[in-house]
Scaffold this motif. Structure first.
Motif, PDB file in Angstrom:
ATOM      1  N   TYR A   4     -43.176  31.979  42.580  1.00 44.05           N
ATOM      2  CA  TYR A   4     -44.261  32.029  41.594  1.00 44.05           C
ATOM      3  C   TYR A   4     -45.042  30.726  41.670  1.00 44.05           C
ATOM      4  CZ  TYR A   4     -46.654  32.179  37.113  1.00 44.05           C
ATOM      5  OH  TYR A   4     -47.603  32.159  36.133  1.00 44.05           O
ATOM      6  N   ASN A   5     -46.359  30.835  41.679  1.00 46.28           N
ATOM      7  CA  ASN A   5     -47.218  29.659  41.765  1.00 46.28           C
ATOM      8  C   ASN A   5     -47.459  29.104  40.363  1.00 46.28           C
ATOM      9  OD1 ASN A   5     -48.966  27.689  42.642  1.00 46.28           O
ATOM     10  ND2 ASN A   5     -50.733  29.060  42.754  1.00 46.28           N
ATOM     11  N   TYR A   6     -46.638  28.128  39.971  1.00 45.21           N
ATOM     12  CA  TYR A   6     -46.716  27.533  38.631  1.00 45.21           C
ATOM     13  C   TYR A   6     -47.810  26.478  38.644  1.00 45.21           C
ATOM     14  CZ  TYR A   6     -44.922  25.610  34.227  1.00 45.21           C
ATOM     15  OH  TYR A   6     -44.771  25.194  32.928  1.00 45.21           O
ATOM     16  N   ASP A   7     -48.885  26.697  37.877  1.00 48.14           N
ATOM     17  CA  ASP A   7     -50.004  25.755  37.929  1.00 48.14           C
ATOM     18  C   ASP A   7     -50.209  25.069  36.583  1.00 48.14           C
ATOM     19  OD1 ASP A   7     -51.255  27.588  36.284  1.00 48.14           O
ATOM     20  OD2 ASP A   7     -52.664  28.298  37.811  1.00 48.14           O
ATOM     21  N   TYR A   8     -51.259  24.274  36.473  1.00 47.90           N
ATOM     22  CA  TYR A   8     -51.481  23.479  35.272  1.00 47.90           C
ATOM     23  C   TYR A   8     -51.739  24.351  34.048  1.00 47.90           C
ATOM     24  CZ  TYR A   8     -56.531  24.271  35.100  1.00 47.90           C
ATOM     25  OH  TYR A   8     -57.770  24.845  34.968  1.00 47.90           O
ATOM     26  N   LEU A   9     -52.315  25.543  34.236  1.00 46.87           N
ATOM     27  CA  LEU A   9     -52.527  26.437  33.100  1.00 46.87           C
ATOM     28  C   LEU A   9     -51.203  26.901  32.505  1.00 46.87           C
ATOM     29  CD1 LEU A   9     -55.532  28.651  34.275  1.00 46.87           C
ATOM     30  CD2 LEU A   9     -55.566  26.823  32.562  1.00 46.87           C
ATOM     31  N   ASP A  10     -50.199  27.086  33.363  1.00 48.41           N
ATOM     32  CA  ASP A  10     -48.867  27.440  32.862  1.00 48.41           C
ATOM     33  C   ASP A  10     -48.293  26.309  32.017  1.00 48.41           C
ATOM     34  OD1 ASP A  10     -48.450  30.062  34.163  1.00 48.41           O
ATOM     35  OD2 ASP A  10     -48.554  28.899  36.006  1.00 48.41           O
ATOM     36  N   GLU A  11     -48.535  25.068  32.432  1.00 53.67           N
ATOM     37  CA  GLU A  11     -48.037  23.927  31.671  1.00 53.67           C
ATOM     38  C   GLU A  11     -48.733  23.830  30.318  1.00 53.67           C
ATOM     39  OE1 GLU A  11     -48.060  20.290  33.856  1.00 53.67           O
ATOM     40  OE2 GLU A  11     -47.188  21.185  35.651  1.00 53.67           O
ATOM     41  N   LEU A  12     -50.053  24.007  30.304  1.00 54.29           N
ATOM     42  CA  LEU A  12     -50.777  23.973  29.044  1.00 54.29           C
ATOM     43  C   LEU A  12     -50.340  25.113  28.126  1.00 54.29           C
ATOM     44  CD1 LEU A  12     -54.382  23.165  30.343  1.00 54.29           C
ATOM     45  CD2 LEU A  12     -52.865  21.619  29.097  1.00 54.29           C
ATOM     46  N   GLU A  13     -50.164  26.285  28.705  1.00 55.09           N
ATOM     47  CA  GLU A  13     -49.722  27.440  27.932  1.00 55.09           C
ATOM     48  C   GLU A  13     -48.335  27.196  27.335  1.00 55.09           C
ATOM     49  OE1 GLU A  13     -49.863  31.980  29.108  1.00 55.09           O
ATOM     50  OE2 GLU A  13     -48.009  31.082  29.848  1.00 55.09           O
ATOM     51  N   ALA A  14     -47.408  26.673  28.140  1.00 57.47           N
ATOM     52  CA  ALA A  14     -46.044  26.428  27.668  1.00 57.47           C
ATOM     53  C   ALA A  14     -46.035  25.410  26.526  1.00 57.47           C
ATOM     54  CB  ALA A  14     -45.170  25.939  28.826  1.00 57.47           C
ATOM     55  N   GLU A  15     -46.847  24.365  26.653  1.00 53.75           N
ATOM     56  CA  GLU A  15     -46.935  23.366  25.588  1.00 53.75           C
ATOM     57  C   GLU A  15     -47.456  23.999  24.302  1.00 53.75           C
ATOM     58  OE1 GLU A  15     -48.800  18.934  25.172  1.00 53.75           O
ATOM     59  OE2 GLU A  15     -50.222  20.546  25.599  1.00 53.75           O
ATOM     60  N   ALA A  16     -48.511  24.804  24.401  1.00 59.71           N
ATOM     61  CA  ALA A  16     -49.109  25.431  23.222  1.00 59.71           C
ATOM     62  C   ALA A  16     -48.128  26.395  22.549  1.00 59.71           C
ATOM     63  CB  ALA A  16     -50.394  26.153  23.608  1.00 59.71           C
ATOM     64  N   ILE A  17     -47.413  27.170  23.349  1.00 62.73           N
ATOM     65  CA  ILE A  17     -46.426  28.109  22.795  1.00 62.73           C
ATOM     66  C   ILE A  17     -45.312  27.349  22.086  1.00 62.73           C
ATOM     67  CG2 ILE A  17     -44.606  29.746  23.447  1.00 62.73           C
ATOM     68  CD1 ILE A  17     -46.557  30.815  25.592  1.00 62.73           C
ATOM     69  N   HIS A  18     -44.873  26.245  22.688  1.00 58.51           N
ATOM     70  CA  HIS A  18     -43.856  25.398  22.062  1.00 58.51           C
ATOM     71  C   HIS A  18     -44.347  24.897  20.704  1.00 58.51           C
ATOM     72  CE1 HIS A  18     -40.978  22.166  21.387  1.00 58.51           C
ATOM     73  NE2 HIS A  18     -41.955  21.284  21.395  1.00 58.51           N
ATOM     74  N   ILE A  19     -45.603  24.464  20.619  1.00 58.90           N
ATOM     75  CA  ILE A  19     -46.163  23.953  19.364  1.00 58.90           C
ATOM     76  C   ILE A  19     -46.229  25.062  18.318  1.00 58.90           C
ATOM     77  CG2 ILE A  19     -48.260  23.030  18.294  1.00 58.90           C
ATOM     78  CD1 ILE A  19     -48.738  21.604  21.060  1.00 58.90           C
ATOM     79  N   LEU A  20     -46.678  26.249  18.711  1.00 59.60           N
ATOM     80  CA  LEU A  20     -46.743  27.368  17.772  1.00 59.60           C
ATOM     81  C   LEU A  20     -45.361  27.724  17.228  1.00 59.60           C
ATOM     82  CD1 LEU A  20     -49.315  29.645  19.636  1.00 59.60           C
ATOM     83  CD2 LEU A  20     -49.673  28.514  17.434  1.00 59.60           C
ATOM     84  N   ARG A  21     -44.353  27.684  18.074  1.00 58.11           N
ATOM     85  CA  ARG A  21     -42.991  27.985  17.616  1.00 58.11           C
ATOM     86  C   ARG A  21     -42.450  26.866  16.732  1.00 58.11           C
ATOM     87  NH1 ARG A  21     -40.989  30.503  23.456  1.00 58.11           N
ATOM     88  NH2 ARG A  21     -41.839  32.614  23.101  1.00 58.11           N
ATOM     89  N   GLU A  22     -42.872  25.627  16.988  1.00 56.88           N
ATOM     90  CA  GLU A  22     -42.488  24.529  16.108  1.00 56.88           C
ATOM     91  C   GLU A  22     -43.075  24.734  14.715  1.00 56.88           C
ATOM     92  OE1 GLU A  22     -40.735  21.327  16.359  1.00 56.88           O
ATOM     93  OE2 GLU A  22     -39.762  22.614  17.837  1.00 56.88           O
ATOM     94  N   VAL A  23     -44.315  25.193  14.662  1.00 56.17           N
ATOM     95  CA  VAL A  23     -44.951  25.481  13.375  1.00 56.17           C
ATOM     96  C   VAL A  23     -44.151  26.548  12.626  1.00 56.17           C
ATOM     97  CG1 VAL A  23     -46.995  26.438  12.253  1.00 56.17           C
ATOM     98  CG2 VAL A  23     -47.259  24.801  14.120  1.00 56.17           C
ATOM     99  N   ASN A 180     -50.597  18.997   3.481  1.00 57.71           N
ATOM    100  CA  ASN A 180     -50.502  20.027   4.511  1.00 57.71           C
ATOM    101  C   ASN A 180     -50.782  19.390   5.865  1.00 57.71           C
ATOM    102  OD1 ASN A 180     -53.454  20.852   5.465  1.00 57.71           O
ATOM    103  ND2 ASN A 180     -53.533  20.514   3.253  1.00 57.71           N
ATOM    104  N   VAL A 181     -50.454  20.128   6.901  1.00 60.70           N
ATOM    105  CA  VAL A 181     -50.603  19.628   8.269  1.00 60.70           C
ATOM    106  C   VAL A 181     -51.588  20.511   9.012  1.00 60.70           C
ATOM    107  CG1 VAL A 181     -49.415  19.195  10.457  1.00 60.70           C
ATOM    108  CG2 VAL A 181     -48.280  18.668   8.296  1.00 60.70           C
ATOM    109  N   ARG A 182     -52.540  19.906   9.678  1.00 61.55           N
ATOM    110  CA  ARG A 182     -53.424  20.630  10.581  1.00 61.55           C
ATOM    111  C   ARG A 182     -52.804  20.515  11.972  1.00 61.55           C
ATOM    112  NH1 ARG A 182     -58.296  20.594   7.506  1.00 61.55           N
ATOM    113  NH2 ARG A 182     -57.547  20.536   5.350  1.00 61.55           N
ATOM    114  N   VAL A 183     -52.656  21.630  12.643  1.00 64.31           N
ATOM    115  CA  VAL A 183     -51.942  21.675  13.923  1.00 64.31           C
ATOM    116  C   VAL A 183     -52.887  22.145  15.019  1.00 64.31           C
ATOM    117  CG1 VAL A 183     -49.978  22.635  15.169  1.00 64.31           C
ATOM    118  CG2 VAL A 183     -49.791  22.184  12.709  1.00 64.31           C
ATOM    119  N   PHE A 184     -52.889  21.430  16.151  1.00 68.60           N
ATOM    120  CA  PHE A 184     -53.830  21.707  17.236  1.00 68.60           C
ATOM    121  C   PHE A 184     -53.073  21.978  18.545  1.00 68.60           C
ATOM    122  CE2 PHE A 184     -55.762  18.599  14.294  1.00 68.60           C
ATOM    123  CZ  PHE A 184     -56.729  19.419  13.742  1.00 68.60           C
ATOM    124  N   PRO A 185     -52.651  23.227  18.767  1.00 68.60           N
ATOM    125  CA  PRO A 185     -51.846  23.536  19.959  1.00 68.60           C
ATOM    126  C   PRO A 185     -52.575  23.350  21.283  1.00 68.60           C
ATOM    127  CG  PRO A 185     -51.589  25.231  18.281  1.00 68.60           C
ATOM    128  CD  PRO A 185     -52.733  24.378  17.861  1.00 68.60           C
TER     129      PRO A 185
END
Length: 301
Positions: A4-23, A180-185
């Motif tokens: 699988y060709n793991y590119d920078y969009l996958d990294e950005l996506e993984a970070e954003a998903i992690h942030i959403l789950r943290e919320v 409150n917290v403003r969150v920017f994934p």
């Protein structure tokens, strides 16, 4: 079997998903602020990846100025029906009717600044302790100062000098009652990243993002969509232009750009060559050098 060709969009996506789950894990009453723009639409796709096949652990919240592009509202309603999630609408018109804010007057009057009071009232009404939004650091210098988890005080205000460190992707969501917290994934994404992700994920968007014929006037050196929400006079000459919008907001402060880009690939090529940021088409950012920072300190997203 090919790797699988793991590119920078996958990294950005993984970070954003992690942030959403943290919320979802850290807060009791989160919400996702939805404007109908490409960034909040991208957030919805990321939330689907983070939480499907379950329901989102938060509603979508739209602060409606009443002066939105018709295409944006139509897209919002169609999308909410399609994904089956809850939508809460905070109305600026209701805030005006209640005397909480006053309609601006004059040639450059806009409802965009009035959103802050409606947003803060909506947060208080539903007791949201976290609001997820699609702001990115590359948009504007005040947003470049902000953390991914950005704490606001009991008045909704932001203090750029009182921010928490975020080391090794560890986010501190502890707050006192009333805060409150403003969150920017997608804080670490660029405009080009968003468009490349939209292309990869085949995400549909409101039609105003693509080139189309529209009646426009020139206001403060910018092309504005001719509409009943603009205070037009005899100086305003309406002409037909081939335009698109790089950002979506209140019609009274969102400028168009002349463009023949009808496909996503065309838009990506156009952005790659542009020397002006997308916020350059937002008249509300041009009030002063610190316009965005002043609004954020007052409770704006």
């Amino acid at each position: 079997m090919t790797a699988y060709n793991y590119d920078y969009l996958d990294e950005l996506e993984a970070e954003a998903i992690h942030i959403l789950r943290e919320v979802a894990g850290q807060f009791e009453r989160p919400a996702l602020l939805f404007s109908g723009g490409k960034d909040s639409i991208t957030l919805v796709r990321l939330a689907e990846k983070a939480f499907r096949p379950g329901k989102f652990p938060f509603p979508l919240v739209h602060i409606d100025t009443g002066h939105n592009f018709e295409e944006t509202i139509a897209y919002r309603d169609e999308m909410v029906a399609r994904i089956g999630e809850k939508l809460i609408v905070g109305s600026v018109q209701e805030s005006i009717n209640q005397g909480k804010v006053a309609e601006q007057k004059g040639r450059n009057a806009s409802r965009n600044p009035l959103q802050t009071i409606t947003l803060l009232d909506t947060i208080e009404k539903y007791q949201f302790d976290a609001c997820i939004g699609g702001a990115r650091r590359d948009e504007e210098k005040a947003r470049a100062k902000e953390r991914i988890f950005s704490v606001r005080d009991e008045f909704g205000q932001w203090d750029p000098k009182m921010q928490r460190p975020e080391l090794w992707n560890i986010y501190n969501g502890k707050i006192h009652k009333g805060e409150n917290v403003r969150v920017f994934p997608i804080s670490n994404w660029t405009e080009l990243d968003v468009w490349n992700y939209i292309r990869r994920e085949n995400i549909s968007l409101p039609s105003i993002y693509f080139s189309h014929q529209r009646a426009c006037i020139t206001r403060n050196g910018q092309l504005m969509a001719a509409s009943p929400f603009l205070n037009m006079d005899e100086e305003d000459v309406v002409v037909q232009k081939q335009v698109r919008f790089r950002t979506v907001g209140d019609m009274s402060c969102t400028a168009a750009v002349e463009s023949d880009a009808v496909l996503i690939d065309d838009i990506i090529s156009e952005i790659s060559l542009s020397k002006i940021s997308e916020r350059g088409a937002r008249l509300d950012d041009k009030v002063s050098e610190a316009a965005m920072e002043d609004r954020k300190k007052g409770g704006y997203f």
